[in-house]
Enzyme design. Sequence first.
Site, mmCIF file in Angstrom:
data_model
loop_
_atom_site.group_PDB
_atom_site.id
_atom_site.type_symbol
_atom_site.label_atom_id
_atom_site.label_comp_id
_atom_site.label_asym_id
_atom_site.label_seq_id
_atom_site.Cartn_x
_atom_site.Cartn_y
_atom_site.Cartn_z
ATOM 1 N N ASP A 1 -4.082 -3.354 13.324
ATOM 2 C CA ASP A 1 -5.544 -3.324 13.342
ATOM 3 C C ASP A 1 -6.104 -2.326 12.330
ATOM 4 O OD1 ASP A 1 -5.494 -5.199 15.360
ATOM 5 O OD2 ASP A 1 -5.575 -3.717 16.962
ATOM 6 N N GLY A 2 -5.390 -1.235 12.077
ATOM 7 C CA GLY A 2 -5.849 -0.267 11.085
ATOM 8 C C GLY A 2 -5.880 -0.853 9.687
ATOM 9 N N THR B 1 0.833 -1.209 0.000
ATOM 10 C CA THR B 1 0.000 0.000 0.000
ATOM 11 C C THR B 1 0.865 1.255 0.000
ATOM 12 O OG1 THR B 1 -0.163 -0.058 2.411
ATOM 13 C CG2 THR B 1 -1.880 -1.158 1.174
ATOM 14 N N GLU B 2 0.382 2.275 -0.676
ATOM 15 C CA GLU B 2 1.131 3.519 -0.846
ATOM 16 C C GLU B 2 0.497 4.703 -0.131
ATOM 17 O OE1 GLU B 2 1.236 3.952 -5.041
ATOM 18 O OE2 GLU B 2 2.593 2.252 -5.377
ATOM 19 N N GLY C 1 -0.039 -6.152 8.593
ATOM 20 C CA GLY C 1 -0.046 -4.857 9.254
ATOM 21 C C GLY C 1 -0.740 -4.961 10.595
ATOM 22 N N GLY D 1 -9.853 2.365 16.470
ATOM 23 C CA GLY D 1 -8.692 3.218 16.254
ATOM 24 C C GLY D 1 -8.935 4.420 15.368
ATOM 25 N N ALA E 1 -3.072 5.919 2.737
ATOM 26 C CA ALA E 1 -4.176 5.499 3.586
ATOM 27 C C ALA E 1 -5.368 5.097 2.718
ATOM 28 C CB ALA E 1 -4.570 6.627 4.538
ATOM 29 N N ASN E 2 -6.044 4.007 3.105
ATOM 30 C CA ASN E 2 -7.237 3.495 2.427
ATOM 31 C C ASN E 2 -6.954 2.967 1.018
ATOM 32 O OD1 ASN E 2 -9.027 4.051 4.597
ATOM 33 N ND2 ASN E 2 -9.104 6.194 3.974
ATOM 34 N N ARG F 1 1.489 11.836 16.650
ATOM 35 C CA ARG F 1 1.880 10.678 15.846
ATOM 36 C C ARG F 1 3.396 10.602 15.642
ATOM 37 N NH1 ARG F 1 -2.287 7.895 13.583
ATOM 38 N NH2 ARG F 1 -0.766 6.796 12.308
#
Length: 560
Positions: free
Chosen positions: A207-208, A179-180, A205, A514, A182-183, A314
């Site tokens: 839990d997200g 993946t590059e 990965g 999360g 988010a989502n 973060r």
Amino acid sequence: MDNQPRLFSSNLFQAQRQVEAILNCCVLAWKETDTSRTPNCGISSIPVTACSQVVQVCDIVAVRSIKDDDQDGVKTRRSQKKAKCDQLYPHSFTVSYVRRTRRHQWCCSDVTFHCTSLGLCELWIQVINEQLSLFTNRPKSLLVFINPYGGKQLGKRIYEQKVAPLFRRACISTDVIVTERANHARDHLRAEADLDKYDGVVCVGGDGMFSEILHGLVTRTQMDNGVDQNQPDAELVPCSLRIGIIPAGSTDCICFATVGSIDPVTSALHIVVGDSQPMDVCSVHHDDVFLRYSVSLLGYGFYGDLLTDSERKRWLGPARYDLSGAKTFLDHNYYEGAVSFLPAENNVGTPRDKLLCRSGCRVCRREPSSKGSEQREMSEELEASDKEGGHGWSVIHGKFLAINAANMSCACPRSPKGLSPSAHLADGTMDLILVRKCSRLGFLRHLLRHTNKDDQFDHSFVEVHRVRTFHFQPRHHDLVSLEDLSEKTAFSPLCSLHAACSYSAAHSSWTCDGEILPHADIQVSVQHQLIRLFARGIEEEQQQQRTSEDPFAPWTLEKS
């Protein structure tokens, strides 16, 4: 045993010792027949025991000839020591199987048998593969998503070094996507992926990343079946593809609560043997608009504030949770609101019955009513509650430090018992935990009980209910009125005299696996067994140490 298929058996050699091996539909077993011989090729002797060694056929990962093994490039010091034995018995095959090591952890072990002829070797490989082909639940093709940024950013390395070799050994083909953004995984599953090509989807990965896979797969399934997710009482269609989790995140709560370990090899082996664990999913709505799905924790108040604060830090990495947790605890904010819920049936137990959800859980295997009738029943009860003043529903008003809804135990390495130790994975319910306003010391005692064996609900300010659906209405909405502000101003001086609590006129935020939800007024419903994982639930000790009767006792071996 009369119904067992005809046994295949023969004399083989293992580490230059003659063994008698048998295979049926349940087990592969062997025992030494010539104890007078000693190895003379530098290999340590295998301990001589009176009982046979047994491997369950369902635990066999693969069988291959030594030539295939050499082609895989798997050369160890032990294989080099076997060179002299290979000269004496050049025809051999290796069986890879699941071996249980530490608590809830698996590894892949090998046992090599040497044959007197090429034909006998090929026949053993053929017969074992025929037995393995009967396990139609084992995946042949997987779509793998790797999050290279989650946790300690080791996802790609974990997959390449620990997981991919096992998939190759089990002849599982994979399409890998790193993946590059988010989502990325969610969007690909929802709109682009040709799901008919695969037997499952694997996320590497935390839990997200799992949440992305969940939303993409469930949304795609509902779109393909014409189901409107915005309808809270819609009958959602279960996903046909199973989801595998290779833990590589910060907490890996979902993997820990469904397997009992966050070991990548263990999770990969659960995928290889084709385990299947159904799982409930909570759908979250606001004013008949779909927000998110949840499989672990919905938290308002303490956990919502903690996550909101940690998002601003973060750059600290996983340490941000400890810092934000300490700050949120010291703030000790409470929030007013009303919780209305529909209690679950009596036959699903209670959150305090100490009946843990384990592999083969009888609570999760019960036969519920059909999903359609269950949704209609809930809708009818909700309508009746509006007309008859809450018939069948319970309503609780109060000031809460935390409101938590646990769809599973939410156990993790830091909290082995979890948020609700007796919550079940697939019983169609969730545990609603209400923590009312109390002193800091009392709340600390409640939090500490997540890590010990005491009943964490045994406090006067804590109540827990097993429910099928619930609504939450905060007392204060997004737009705070002048009256609310004056109330806060009038209240603050009094609260400053009591360090035990702090009143906040604004509402808190909900954390959903999360992620922060944009609304505080939500409706939550359990979607019974909406997805399935490549898992089997946490095994009990007797399941971990399962043994078989001596397979040599009841049958007369037939020499090949």
